[in-house]
Design a protein around this motif. Sequence first.
Motif, mmCIF file in Angstrom:
data_model
loop_
_atom_site.group_PDB
_atom_site.id
_atom_site.type_symbol
_atom_site.label_atom_id
_atom_site.label_comp_id
_atom_site.label_asym_id
_atom_site.label_seq_id
_atom_site.Cartn_x
_atom_site.Cartn_y
_atom_site.Cartn_z
ATOM 1 N N LEU A 364 0.850 -1.195 0.000
ATOM 2 C CA LEU A 364 0.000 0.000 0.000
ATOM 3 C C LEU A 364 0.881 1.238 0.000
ATOM 4 O O LEU A 364 1.761 1.389 0.851
ATOM 5 N N VAL A 365 0.655 2.138 -0.958
ATOM 6 C CA VAL A 365 1.484 3.331 -1.101
ATOM 7 C C VAL A 365 0.604 4.562 -1.275
ATOM 8 O O VAL A 365 -0.588 4.463 -1.596
ATOM 9 N N GLY A 366 1.223 5.739 -1.103
ATOM 10 C CA GLY A 366 0.487 6.986 -1.280
ATOM 11 C C GLY A 366 0.408 7.426 -2.719
ATOM 12 O O GLY A 366 -0.567 8.048 -3.145
ATOM 13 N N GLU A 367 1.440 7.101 -3.496
ATOM 14 C CA GLU A 367 1.478 7.461 -4.905
ATOM 15 C C GLU A 367 2.112 6.331 -5.705
ATOM 16 O O GLU A 367 2.918 5.565 -5.189
ATOM 17 N N ILE A 368 1.737 6.261 -6.962
ATOM 18 C CA ILE A 368 2.304 5.272 -7.867
ATOM 19 C C ILE A 368 3.270 5.974 -8.813
ATOM 20 O O ILE A 368 2.918 6.972 -9.441
ATOM 21 N N ALA A 369 4.488 5.463 -8.902
ATOM 22 C CA ALA A 369 5.483 6.031 -9.806
ATOM 23 C C ALA A 369 6.101 4.905 -10.633
ATOM 24 O O ALA A 369 6.249 3.782 -10.154
ATOM 25 N N GLY A 370 6.450 5.219 -11.859
ATOM 26 C CA GLY A 370 7.094 4.221 -12.686
ATOM 27 C C GLY A 370 6.120 3.539 -13.639
ATOM 28 O O GLY A 370 4.950 3.892 -13.714
ATOM 29 N N PRO A 371 6.596 2.532 -14.359
ATOM 30 C CA PRO A 371 5.775 1.859 -15.372
ATOM 31 C C PRO A 371 4.690 1.008 -14.752
ATOM 32 O O PRO A 371 4.717 0.694 -13.546
ATOM 33 N N LEU A 372 3.741 0.621 -15.580
ATOM 34 C CA LEU A 372 2.632 -0.222 -15.127
ATOM 35 C C LEU A 372 3.144 -1.554 -14.611
ATOM 36 O O LEU A 372 2.646 -2.081 -13.606
ATOM 37 N N VAL A 373 4.151 -2.112 -15.280
ATOM 38 C CA VAL A 373 4.749 -3.383 -14.874
ATOM 39 C C VAL A 373 6.216 -3.174 -14.581
ATOM 40 O O VAL A 373 6.963 -2.644 -15.405
ATOM 41 N N GLU A 374 6.640 -3.579 -13.375
ATOM 42 C CA GLU A 374 8.044 -3.530 -12.983
ATOM 43 C C GLU A 374 8.521 -4.983 -12.846
ATOM 44 O O GLU A 374 8.178 -5.668 -11.881
ATOM 45 N N ASP A 375 9.259 -5.432 -13.831
ATOM 46 C CA ASP A 375 9.693 -6.833 -13.861
ATOM 47 C C ASP A 375 11.119 -6.951 -13.363
ATOM 48 O O ASP A 375 12.067 -6.542 -14.032
#
Length: 378
Positions: A364-375
Amino acid sequence: MDREARLREVVKAALEHPVYREKLKGLSPEEVSLETLQTLPLTTREEWVAYLRENPRPPEGASLMHLTPSPLMGWMPEYLSQEDLRYQAEALAAHYRRLGLVGKKVLVAFSYHVFAGGWLFHQALWRAGNLVFPHGPGEAGRIAEIGQAYGFDVLVTNPSFALKVGQAGGRFPLLLAGGEPFTSVPGFREKVEALLGGVALDAYGTSELGIVAGETMAKDGLWEIPEMAILEVLDPETLKPVADGEKGELVVTALSRTLMPMLRFRTGDLAIAERREGLTVLPRGVFGRTDAMVKVKGVKLYPTELSPILAGFGLDPKGFQVVLERKLEGTDKLVLRLKAEKVPPGLMEAIQKATGLRVDEVELVGEIAGPLVEDRRF
């Protein structure tokens, strides 16, 4: 209607169009049938964008023009001829007559400017024998008042705006919705119906294709509109048809387009196919994109499929990220990063049911950063 004869007309037009001329070289329209359609090459939006960039002006014979937002070129134009317009109106009118929409009072709240939405519905519903009021978007309160004052039976708009109309006191026995995920979002239809006090039906279409699938009063999936299109669902990797009940990319051959033929057009949209009564049905509608597909634990995961599920649980449909890691024993670990304060009860079960994959961990985070998928597996 002779679908095969109409398909051959579309193929004949495609043979004369620069987008298709080389890839269909040597083909005779008489060789094409509903059974052999799948042997023809696929067409992508990128091919059309490349052509339209080189040829931006309206083609000869164009009678109506619309624009649709395109990440590839800003605005993508769509042109229809007089014959296309006549065919489209009657083809969609046949669909609405089957729904029992004859003699109804219909208020269209889709835009009539720039976009195709308002015109698509308006012309077909008028041709089907209804009174049509071209209201356009916005002014939920006014629509509620007009609906009551003049006894309108049908509201045509996107489901989000229909909610606002209902909240403003609008009551309509029937909503014809489109333009955004609707029936694929758990609980969305029920909420809209409760506010409007009627039945809400979904439809699927794009500016390039027109409206190609719609629900019946039975609410049993989006049915291919036989006069408008031929639908296929293909594995986006092998480009072969998927079995009934399996996910794949929706591919559409539009029967209403000859000036800008759309022959086996790859939409990039995710759907499940079923064959019923000789037609293709999308039982879950369109519920994601195939662009970012990734294999997890041997299963194909389409991350955008999670968006309508999250929306159904009251979360931000864009507030997530899929993180893939490798466990010590070498197996995949699926982590779901969520923009949320807590995990709603039942969410993980809904995700597993839809995707066939169990989420191993939730962050659970406050904001989403980066690509949709982090592989991180490699």
